[in-house]
Design a protein around this motif. Structure first.
Motif, mmCIF file in Angstrom:
data_model
loop_
_atom_site.group_PDB
_atom_site.id
_atom_site.type_symbol
_atom_site.label_atom_id
_atom_site.label_comp_id
_atom_site.label_asym_id
_atom_site.label_seq_id
_atom_site.Cartn_x
_atom_site.Cartn_y
_atom_site.Cartn_z
ATOM 1 N N PRO A 35 15.601 -36.685 -28.656
ATOM 2 C CA PRO A 35 15.769 -36.424 -30.088
ATOM 3 C C PRO A 35 16.072 -34.965 -30.383
ATOM 4 O O PRO A 35 15.662 -34.065 -29.658
ATOM 5 N N GLY A 36 16.792 -34.764 -31.479
ATOM 6 C CA GLY A 36 17.132 -33.420 -31.917
ATOM 7 C C GLY A 36 18.305 -33.467 -32.862
ATOM 8 O O GLY A 36 18.870 -34.525 -33.128
ATOM 9 N N GLY A 37 18.663 -32.308 -33.380
ATOM 10 C CA GLY A 37 19.790 -32.254 -34.293
ATOM 11 C C GLY A 37 19.899 -30.908 -34.962
ATOM 12 O O GLY A 37 19.242 -29.940 -34.572
ATOM 13 N N GLN A 38 20.724 -30.866 -35.999
ATOM 14 C CA GLN A 38 21.015 -29.615 -36.678
ATOM 15 C C GLN A 38 19.803 -29.089 -37.434
ATOM 16 O O GLN A 38 19.074 -29.841 -38.080
ATOM 17 N N VAL A 39 19.638 -27.782 -37.341
ATOM 18 C CA VAL A 39 18.610 -27.094 -38.109
ATOM 19 C C VAL A 39 19.149 -26.922 -39.522
ATOM 20 O O VAL A 39 20.314 -26.568 -39.709
ATOM 21 N N GLU A 40 18.320 -27.197 -40.517
ATOM 22 C CA GLU A 40 18.756 -27.133 -41.902
ATOM 23 C C GLU A 40 18.688 -25.710 -42.438
ATOM 24 O O GLU A 40 17.986 -24.854 -41.893
ATOM 25 N N VAL A 41 19.409 -25.465 -43.516
ATOM 26 C CA VAL A 41 19.416 -24.156 -44.163
ATOM 27 C C VAL A 41 17.987 -23.766 -44.531
ATOM 28 O O VAL A 41 17.242 -24.574 -45.103
ATOM 29 N N GLY A 42 17.587 -22.560 -44.165
ATOM 30 C CA GLY A 42 16.256 -22.061 -44.491
ATOM 31 C C GLY A 42 15.150 -22.557 -43.576
ATOM 32 O O GLY A 42 13.983 -22.222 -43.781
ATOM 33 N N GLU A 43 15.492 -23.320 -42.545
ATOM 34 C CA GLU A 43 14.506 -23.906 -41.631
ATOM 35 C C GLU A 43 14.529 -23.139 -40.320
ATOM 36 O O GLU A 43 15.594 -22.806 -39.808
ATOM 37 N N ASN A 44 13.356 -22.863 -39.742
ATOM 38 C CA ASN A 44 13.355 -22.203 -38.439
ATOM 39 C C ASN A 44 13.538 -23.239 -37.328
ATOM 40 O O ASN A 44 13.440 -24.448 -37.562
ATOM 41 N N MET A 46 11.792 -24.124 -34.606
ATOM 42 C CA MET A 46 10.691 -25.002 -34.214
ATOM 43 C C MET A 46 10.396 -26.038 -35.293
ATOM 44 O O MET A 46 10.147 -27.203 -34.978
ATOM 45 N N ASP A 47 10.445 -25.645 -36.556
ATOM 46 C CA ASP A 47 10.268 -26.632 -37.619
ATOM 47 C C ASP A 47 11.396 -27.658 -37.583
ATOM 48 O O ASP A 47 11.185 -28.840 -37.842
ATOM 49 N N GLY A 48 12.593 -27.200 -37.235
ATOM 50 C CA GLY A 48 13.735 -28.112 -37.148
ATOM 51 C C GLY A 48 13.548 -29.159 -36.072
ATOM 52 O O GLY A 48 13.809 -30.345 -36.290
ATOM 53 N N VAL A 49 13.102 -28.766 -34.882
ATOM 54 C CA VAL A 49 12.920 -29.748 -33.812
ATOM 55 C C VAL A 49 11.768 -30.695 -34.141
ATOM 56 O O VAL A 49 11.852 -31.904 -33.880
ATOM 57 N N ILE A 50 10.698 -30.192 -34.731
ATOM 58 C CA ILE A 50 9.571 -31.054 -35.131
ATOM 59 C C ILE A 50 10.050 -32.099 -36.136
ATOM 60 O O ILE A 50 9.732 -33.287 -36.017
ATOM 61 N N ILE A 59 7.616 -39.979 -34.005
ATOM 62 C CA ILE A 59 6.570 -39.290 -33.245
ATOM 63 C C ILE A 59 6.368 -37.867 -33.781
ATOM 64 O O ILE A 59 7.338 -37.125 -33.968
ATOM 65 N N ASP A 60 5.107 -37.505 -34.017
ATOM 66 C CA ASP A 60 4.732 -36.145 -34.415
ATOM 67 C C ASP A 60 4.533 -35.317 -33.150
ATOM 68 O O ASP A 60 3.910 -35.789 -32.190
ATOM 69 N N VAL A 61 5.034 -34.081 -33.162
ATOM 70 C CA VAL A 61 4.936 -33.226 -31.982
ATOM 71 C C VAL A 61 4.524 -31.809 -32.347
ATOM 72 O O VAL A 61 4.636 -31.398 -33.506
ATOM 73 N N ILE A 62 4.065 -31.099 -31.322
ATOM 74 C CA ILE A 62 3.943 -29.649 -31.387
ATOM 75 C C ILE A 62 4.859 -29.076 -30.311
ATOM 76 O O ILE A 62 5.109 -29.723 -29.292
ATOM 77 N N VAL A 63 5.361 -27.890 -30.571
ATOM 78 C CA VAL A 63 6.268 -27.228 -29.635
ATOM 79 C C VAL A 63 5.448 -26.464 -28.612
ATOM 80 O O VAL A 63 4.537 -25.720 -28.962
#
Length: 161
Positions: A35-44, A46-50, A59-63
């Motif tokens: 899983p993964g994808g584009q990071v949104e505007v204003g998003e860092n 790690m928050d983007g991958v979560i 699934i909820d994750v921590i980096v």
């Protein structure tokens, strides 16, 4: 001078306590991917991958840590009105599951835990196979790679940083 334009994305290599890796099946194309994808505007990052892992798999994750940085420097004609798909920069993070339940999304038709040694039997895209192998080979140094995916997959430069 035209300002450079890049797509920034983050991938989640999620491993559970049984040594299984989280994979999702794309609705468009039907390929198995992590899983993964584009990071949104204003998003860092790690928050983007979560967010992406949760959206695509439930699934909820921590980096945990960064394992790879990749530049896909191929540019090519897009679809749905996109004239040119620009260079993509991707950051792959190892993540640990902390909750949630497997599900699907608008982007995924299946999600499942796969034995670590069976992942390469399911993931067929050369770039994702290469990035997964970098995860398997991780020794504390982050992998950097410049590659193109079209017209065919080709690694242009590779090193650890």
């Amino acid at each position: 001078m035209q300002m450079p334009v890049h797509i920034v994305a983050a991938g989640g290599l999620v491993e559970n306590s049984k040594g299984e890796i989280l994979l999702v099946k794309e609705r468009r194309g039907g390929h198995w991917v992590f899983p993964g994808g584009q990071v949104e505007v204003g998003e860092n990052l790690m928050d983007g991958v979560i967010r992406e892992v949760k959206e695509e798999s439930g699934i909820d994750v921590i980096v945990s840590h960064l394992v790879g940085v990749y530049s896909n420097t191929a540019t090519y004609e897009g679809h749905s009105g996109v004239k040119i798909v620009p260079t993509k920069v991707m950051f792959d993070f190892v993540c640990q599951p902390i909750g949630g339940a497997l599900t699907t999304s608008d982007e995924t038709s299946d999600s499942r835990w796969v034995n670590k040694e069976d992942v390469l039997d399911m993931v067929t895209a050369p770039a994702l196979r290469t990035r997964y192998q970098a995860y398997l080979d991780y020794n504390g140094s982050v992998q950097y790679m410049d590659y193109i995916t079209k017209p065919k997959f080709e690694i242009k430069m590779e090193r650890t940083i």
